[in-house]
Design a protein around this motif. Structure first.
Motif, short mmCIF file in Angstrom:
data_model
loop_
_atom_site.label_atom_id
_atom_site.label_comp_id
_atom_site.label_asym_id
_atom_site.label_seq_id
_atom_site.Cartn_x
_atom_site.Cartn_y
_atom_site.Cartn_z
N THR A 54 17.27 -1.25 -28.14
CA THR A 54 15.86 -1.56 -28.42
C THR A 54 15.44 -1.19 -29.84
OG1 THR A 54 15.46 -1.10 -26.08
CG2 THR A 54 13.50 -1.29 -27.49
N ASN A 106 11.99 -4.88 -24.91
CA ASN A 106 12.03 -6.30 -25.27
C ASN A 106 13.01 -7.04 -24.36
OD1 ASN A 106 14.21 -4.88 -26.96
ND2 ASN A 106 14.78 -7.03 -27.07
N GLU A 149 8.63 -11.51 -23.61
CA GLU A 149 9.60 -11.62 -22.52
C GLU A 149 9.57 -10.39 -21.62
OE1 GLU A 149 12.93 -14.66 -24.30
OE2 GLU A 149 13.41 -12.53 -24.27
N ALA A 150 9.49 -9.23 -22.21
CA ALA A 150 9.46 -8.00 -21.40
C ALA A 150 8.13 -7.87 -20.65
CB ALA A 150 9.69 -6.78 -22.28
N MET A 186 7.54 -6.60 -32.52
CA MET A 186 7.58 -5.31 -31.80
C MET A 186 8.19 -4.24 -32.71
SD MET A 186 9.99 -4.23 -28.60
CE MET A 186 11.30 -3.77 -29.75
N SER A 187 9.28 -4.58 -33.37
CA SER A 187 9.99 -3.61 -34.22
C SER A 187 9.12 -3.20 -35.42
CB SER A 187 11.30 -4.23 -34.73
OG SER A 187 12.09 -4.63 -33.65
N LEU A 239 5.52 -4.17 -25.99
CA LEU A 239 6.44 -5.06 -25.30
C LEU A 239 6.43 -6.42 -25.97
CD1 LEU A 239 5.46 -2.95 -23.07
CD2 LEU A 239 6.05 -4.68 -21.43
N ASP A 240 7.58 -7.04 -26.06
CA ASP A 240 7.54 -8.43 -26.51
C ASP A 240 7.16 -9.30 -25.31
OD1 ASP A 240 9.86 -8.77 -25.02
OD2 ASP A 240 11.06 -9.53 -26.69
N ASP A 293 7.32 -11.49 -30.34
CA ASP A 293 8.79 -11.43 -30.35
C ASP A 293 9.29 -10.03 -30.72
OD1 ASP A 293 8.26 -11.23 -33.04
OD2 ASP A 293 8.81 -13.29 -33.50
N TYR A 294 10.61 -9.91 -30.73
CA TYR A 294 11.27 -8.63 -31.01
C TYR A 294 10.95 -8.13 -32.43
CZ TYR A 294 15.10 -5.30 -31.73
OH TYR A 294 15.83 -4.18 -32.02
#
Ligand SMILES: N[C@@H]1[C@@H](O)[C@H](O)[C@@H](COP(=O)(O)O)O[C@@H]1O
Length: 237
Positions: free
Chosen positions: A39, A192, A230-231, A12-13, A227-228, A8-9
């Motif tokens: 982002t 993401n 979804e991306a 990633m962060s 990348l999460d 997830d985001y």
């Protein structure tokens, strides 16, 4: 090329923040270029929280803005204002450590970076049209260093730019070119969400072409893409 897919985001962060923080802590001068946009919002929140809690020598880290859209009648352009709000002001970066890219200094910027020791890390997002920094499809040459692009009210670039700001943009905008970016010692690109899935498929698995400017980034010897899920949804490998 290193590719990391996170669930997830938030993850990633966290990973992006850890890479940036590790660089910031090196016991030497460190030259960073950091992205504005949506982002990195989560990454900056994590970095601000960690930096506020630790004893961090702010004097050794320098920041080189990688693009700018000046605004009519304003001291700062779109990128500098966004970075001030999202990060620089929050962690009280000395203005002497902030290197603004402007219409006046863009031709000397690559030389200045070289004299300052080169870039240690550039952190970038990718636009859903495949741009990075402000290297737009149709206006990109892989041979370029930092450059200025003129536009006029009502032309295609003006229209594209007005999607990035509510205020009145002033020509020219300025950006690192592909050669500036590829000369950095390390690159980090993150993306993401579903809206980035198609473009990340092209960037990572399509042909390397100026029509998808960010496709050139994967030729860098020390690049990490985060990348999460979804991306990354359309990737085959
Ligand atoms: N100049 C910035 C780019 O550096 C950024 O990567 C891109 C993507 O933005 P976002 O992260 O909001 O999708 O937007 C702007 O054009």
């Amino acid at each position: 090329m290193k590719k990391i897919i996170t669930k997830d985001y938030a993850t990633m962060s966290e990973l992006a923040a850890a890479i940036v923080l590790e660089k910031m802590m090196l016991p030497k001068r460190v030259n960073l270029s950091l992205t504005a946009g949506n982002t990195p919002v989560g990454m900056y929140e994590i970095l601000i929280d960690k930096l506020q809690k630790m004893d961090f020598d702010r004097s050794t880290v320098h920041y080189y803005n990688f693009d700018e859209i000046p605004l009519v009648g304003e001291r700062y352009g779109v990128t500098m204002s966004a970075l001030n709000t999202a990060f620089y002001d929050q962690v009280h970066i000395d203005h002497g450590n902030l290197h603004e890219l402007t219409a006046e200094n863009n031709q000397a910027y690559d030389q200045k970076i070289l004299q300052d020791g080169g870039l240690d890390l550039v952190v970038m997002g990718v636009g859903s049209d495949g741009h990075f920094c402000a290297n737009m499809p149709g206006y990109t040459s892989f041979d370029r260093e930092t450059f200025a692009v003129s536009f006029e009210k009502g032309d295609g670039l003006y229209t594209a730019i007005t999607h990035l700001t509510d205020k009145e943009p002033a020509s020219p905008y300025v950006t690192f070119g592909p050669r500036t970016i590829l000369a950095s010692k390390q690159l980090l690109v993150f993306a993401n969400g579903k809206s980035k899935a198609e473009i990340m498929k092209k960037v990572l698995e399509g042909p390397i072409t100026e029509e998808v400017p960010a496709s050139i980034l994967r030729t860098h010897p020390n690049i990490t893409f985060i990348l999460d899920e979804e991306a990354a949804a359309l990737l085959e490998n």
